[in-house]
Scaffold this active site. Structure first.
Site, PDB file in Angstrom:
ATOM      1  N   ASP A 254       0.838  -1.193   0.000  1.00 44.34           N
ATOM      2  CA  ASP A 254       0.000   0.000   0.000  1.00 44.34           C
ATOM      3  C   ASP A 254       0.873   1.244   0.000  1.00 44.34           C
ATOM      4  O   ASP A 254       2.034   1.195   0.357  1.00 44.34           O
ATOM      5  CB  ASP A 254      -0.849   0.030   1.281  1.00 44.34           C
ATOM      6  CG  ASP A 254      -1.991  -0.955   1.200  1.00 44.34           C
ATOM      7  OD1 ASP A 254      -2.184  -1.536   0.127  1.00 44.34           O
ATOM      8  OD2 ASP A 254      -2.676  -1.130   2.221  1.00 44.34           O
ATOM      9  N   LYS A 276      -4.343   2.607  -2.891  1.00 48.48           N
ATOM     10  CA  LYS A 276      -5.547   3.289  -3.369  1.00 48.48           C
ATOM     11  C   LYS A 276      -5.339   4.776  -3.150  1.00 48.48           C
ATOM     12  O   LYS A 276      -4.845   5.199  -2.130  1.00 48.48           O
ATOM     13  CB  LYS A 276      -6.764   2.822  -2.577  1.00 48.48           C
ATOM     14  CG  LYS A 276      -6.936   1.336  -2.645  1.00 48.48           C
ATOM     15  CD  LYS A 276      -8.175   0.916  -1.857  1.00 48.48           C
ATOM     16  CE  LYS A 276      -8.272  -0.592  -1.818  1.00 48.48           C
ATOM     17  NZ  LYS A 276      -7.314  -1.212  -0.909  1.00 48.48           N
ATOM     18  N   MET A 390      -9.996   6.833   9.342  1.00 51.88           N
ATOM     19  CA  MET A 390     -10.370   7.473   8.064  1.00 51.88           C
ATOM     20  C   MET A 390     -11.376   8.601   8.232  1.00 51.88           C
ATOM     21  O   MET A 390     -12.319   8.713   7.450  1.00 51.88           O
ATOM     22  CB  MET A 390     -10.926   6.422   7.081  1.00 51.88           C
ATOM     23  CG  MET A 390      -9.924   5.365   6.740  1.00 51.88           C
ATOM     24  SD  MET A 390     -10.607   4.026   5.756  1.00 51.88           S
ATOM     25  CE  MET A 390     -11.360   2.990   6.997  1.00 51.88           C
TER      26      MET A 390
HETATM   27  N1  SAH Z   1      -5.138  -1.505   8.246  1.00 55.61           N
HETATM   28  C1  SAH Z   1      -4.805  -0.214   8.813  1.00 55.61           C
HETATM   29  C2  SAH Z   1      -5.891   0.807   8.598  1.00 55.61           C
HETATM   30  C3  SAH Z   1      -6.089   1.178   7.163  1.00 55.61           C
HETATM   31  S1  SAH Z   1      -7.312   2.412   6.950  1.00 55.61           S
HETATM   32  C4  SAH Z   1      -4.512  -0.377  10.316  1.00 55.61           C
HETATM   33  O1  SAH Z   1      -4.751  -1.452  10.851  1.00 55.61           O
HETATM   34  O2  SAH Z   1      -4.006   0.563  10.920  1.00 55.61           O
HETATM   35  C5  SAH Z   1      -6.344   3.884   6.921  1.00 55.61           C
HETATM   36  C6  SAH Z   1      -6.591   4.693   8.174  1.00 55.61           C
HETATM   37  O3  SAH Z   1      -5.790   4.199   9.225  1.00 55.61           O
HETATM   38  C7  SAH Z   1      -6.188   6.144   8.036  1.00 55.61           C
HETATM   39  O4  SAH Z   1      -7.176   6.909   7.423  1.00 55.61           O
HETATM   40  C8  SAH Z   1      -6.006   6.527   9.483  1.00 55.61           C
HETATM   41  O5  SAH Z   1      -7.239   6.771  10.100  1.00 55.61           O
HETATM   42  C9  SAH Z   1      -5.446   5.260  10.077  1.00 55.61           C
HETATM   43  N2  SAH Z   1      -3.974   5.288  10.177  1.00 55.61           N
HETATM   44  C10 SAH Z   1      -3.099   4.449   9.605  1.00 55.61           C
HETATM   45  N3  SAH Z   1      -1.845   4.765   9.952  1.00 55.61           N
HETATM   46  C11 SAH Z   1      -1.903   5.821  10.762  1.00 55.61           C
HETATM   47  C12 SAH Z   1      -0.953   6.616  11.457  1.00 55.61           C
HETATM   48  N4  SAH Z   1       0.359   6.379  11.379  1.00 55.61           N
HETATM   49  N5  SAH Z   1      -1.394   7.646  12.221  1.00 55.61           N
HETATM   50  C13 SAH Z   1      -2.715   7.893  12.315  1.00 55.61           C
HETATM   51  N6  SAH Z   1      -3.654   7.181  11.677  1.00 55.61           N
HETATM   52  C14 SAH Z   1      -3.272   6.165  10.917  1.00 55.61           C
END
Ligand code: SAH
Length: 485
Positions: A254, A276, A390
């Site tokens: 990703d 995406k 998100m």
């Molecule tokens: N599979 C991922 C989530 C994917 S959806 C997980 O388990 O973390 C993507 C969302 O994850 C972003 O919009 C945000 O809300 C969150 N996210 C991912 N990495 C982040 C980070 N380093 N800091 C804050 N939010 C994060």
């Protein structure tokens, strides 16, 4: 004086067998270099009017040539490499300049600036070598690392490497396919062989390696590992994820997966970004991901599908496994630290707390068609922590919904942007003022919202990165701006 940054060096191992190397200088430093060069079977010529006692026997036995004179550029004529090791900086500079004029690589002892070739600190186990360089910026650090590695890798590696030399042609003949050979090594190196070598039982180790080779047949069966890369800091990768990344033939990652994490993967693994994009056609992208996974796995590759955080938390991991299952492709899943867990830890927000929150809800602010439909009334109940993924673009609507269902406007709320990364920012406010504060500070994705009493703890328990931004700190900043204007 401004220090120049360390150069980014290109590592390279030279085959010096029978090739002339000129060493200028005849003291003990030069003697050490001569020994190392002789170990590599170089043809060594030493230029010096004053020969160190340790070098004299080497001259007598004709292991090195001695040019009993001072340095002159023509001595470089038939050299492949030059080492300037005198204690006179002027001579060393003259050697470096003469070498550069002839496009010869030159190592200048104790002068990283003058040198075009640096000699690394190294760990050697038979034909196996680990070279360490800090580009001249911190030799002590390189040496420290070397000591650690010395302790970590025992002498059995030398024998192991020798055994593989003996097996090389049979290995190639029996397993012509590269990923097949890789699979063999994985099995062969699972620890049993090394345990035998450590006991000094080389014959048994060899028998075991050969037996493995006899058993190992057939074309490799491709498979897919669905791997969670965590929130971006490589330190938050699991050991299993690291191992799988080093076995991968193809990595489908990703956009959110950090370059630091990707840098840990096998160097010659093919990397394909399949992220995406905002506003892109997500379903088409998802179909492409499925097609790529299937195509490479069918070709016998070990595919790593690498996702930010955890693959099963808002990662569409389930859909990907369904697609693989439909094609009877083998898979496994390596969990990762999800954003909620990583952000909470790095913002000083315990997600549960005996006094404040007995349950935790993980929610998305997005859904298939527009805003997520949650049981808002249940979400307004006290005693819980709500984490929204998100959500940056929908903060105002999120607030509206929660207020409308009775969550008090004074409920603490935090927003963590780039959680766990060096550029992390935390906003610690209330449900009432969070959206405007986020807008004023131009908070962007990826960011995570945490709503509940625990969010207030951030201002006291934070420990990582910059201080949380609060309504009060924001007011101070505005006052300062106003005063400055
Ligand atoms: N599979 C991922 C989530 C994917 S959806 C997980 O388990 O973390 C993507 C969302 O994850 C972003 O919009 C945000 O809300 C969150 N996210 C991912 N990495 C982040 C980070 N380093 N800091 C804050 N939010 C994060």
């Amino acid at each position: 004086m401004q220090d120049t940054p360390a150069p980014s060096l290109f590592p390279l191992f030279l085959d010096l067998r029978g090739r002339r190397v000129l060493v200028v200088g005849g003291g003990d430093v030069a003697a050490r270099k001569v020994t190392a060069l002789l170990d590599a079977h170089a043809e060594v010529a030493v230029v010096t009017p004053a020969l160190d006692a340790s070098l004299a026997p080497l001259v007598r036995t004709q292991r090195i040539h001695h040019l009993d004179t001072t340095f002159a550029p023509h001595q470089l004529d038939d050299a492949w490499l030059v080492v300037a090791a005198t204690d006179d900086p002027t001579v060393n500079r003259a050697v470096a300049e003469a070498a550069a004029a002839r496009r010869l690589w030159v190592n200048v002892v104790d002068d990283a600036e003058l040198a075009s070739a640096h000699l690394p600190a190294r760990v050697q186990r038979g034909p196996l070598q680990i070279a360490i360089s800090s580009g001249g910026s911190a030799p002590m650090l390189a040496r420290h690392l070397r000591e650690q590695l010395e302790a970590q890798f025992d002498e059995s590696l030398a024998t192991l490497a020798q055994l593989f030399v003996g097996l090389r042609s049979r290995l190639r003949a029996r397993l012509p396919n590269l990923s097949n050979r890789r699979a063999y090594f994985r099995r062969a190196l699972d620890g049993r062989v090394q345990a035998l070598l450590r006991r000094g039982d080389t014959p048994a180790a060899q028998t075991l390696l050969e037996a493995e080779l006899e058993q190992h047949t057939g074309t490799p069966r491709g498979r897919v590992s669905l791997v969670g890369a965590g929130p971006g800091d490589p330190g938050l990768l699991t050991l299993r994820a690291l191992r799988v990344l080093n076995e991968a033939d193809v990595i489908l990652h990703d956009r959110l997966v950090s370059t630091d994490v990707l840098a840990l993967a096998r160097r010659d693994a093919q990397r394909i970004e399949v992220g995406k994009r905002v506003g892109g056609n997500h379903d088409a992208t998802q179909q492409r991901i499925h097609a790529l996974m299937i195509e490479h796995a069918r070709a016998g590759k070990h595919v790593v599908r690498l996702k930010g955080g955890d693959p099963f938390v808002f990662g569409r991991g389930g859909e990907e496994l369904e697609a693989l299952r439909a094609q009877s492709i083998d898979y496994d899943v390596v969990p990762g630290i999800t954003a909620a867990v990583a952000c909470a830890a790095h913002a000083g927000i315990p997600l549960t707390h005996r006094a404040h929150a007995q349950s935790l809800r993980i929610l998305t602010a997005q859904a298939k068609a527009g805003d997520a439909e949650h049981d808002w009334a249940a979400l307004a109940q006290p005693g819980q922590t709500r984490v929204f993924y998100m959500g940056v673009s929908g903060l105002v609507r999120l607030r509206e919904r929660l207020l409308a269902h009775g969550l008090p406007a004074t409920t603490p709320a935090a927003l963590v942007e780039n959680g766990s990364l060096p550029q992390q920012r935390v906003i610690a406010a209330t449900l009432a003022d969070l959206p405007e504060l986020a807008r004023d500070h131009a908070i962007q994705a990826p960011a995570l919202m945490i709503i509940g009493e625990v969010a207030a703890l951030s201002t006291r328990l934070h420990w990582f990165g910059s201080l949380p931004i609060t309504p009060a700190s924001a007011r101070c900043r505005n006052d300062d701006l106003a005063r400055a204007a």
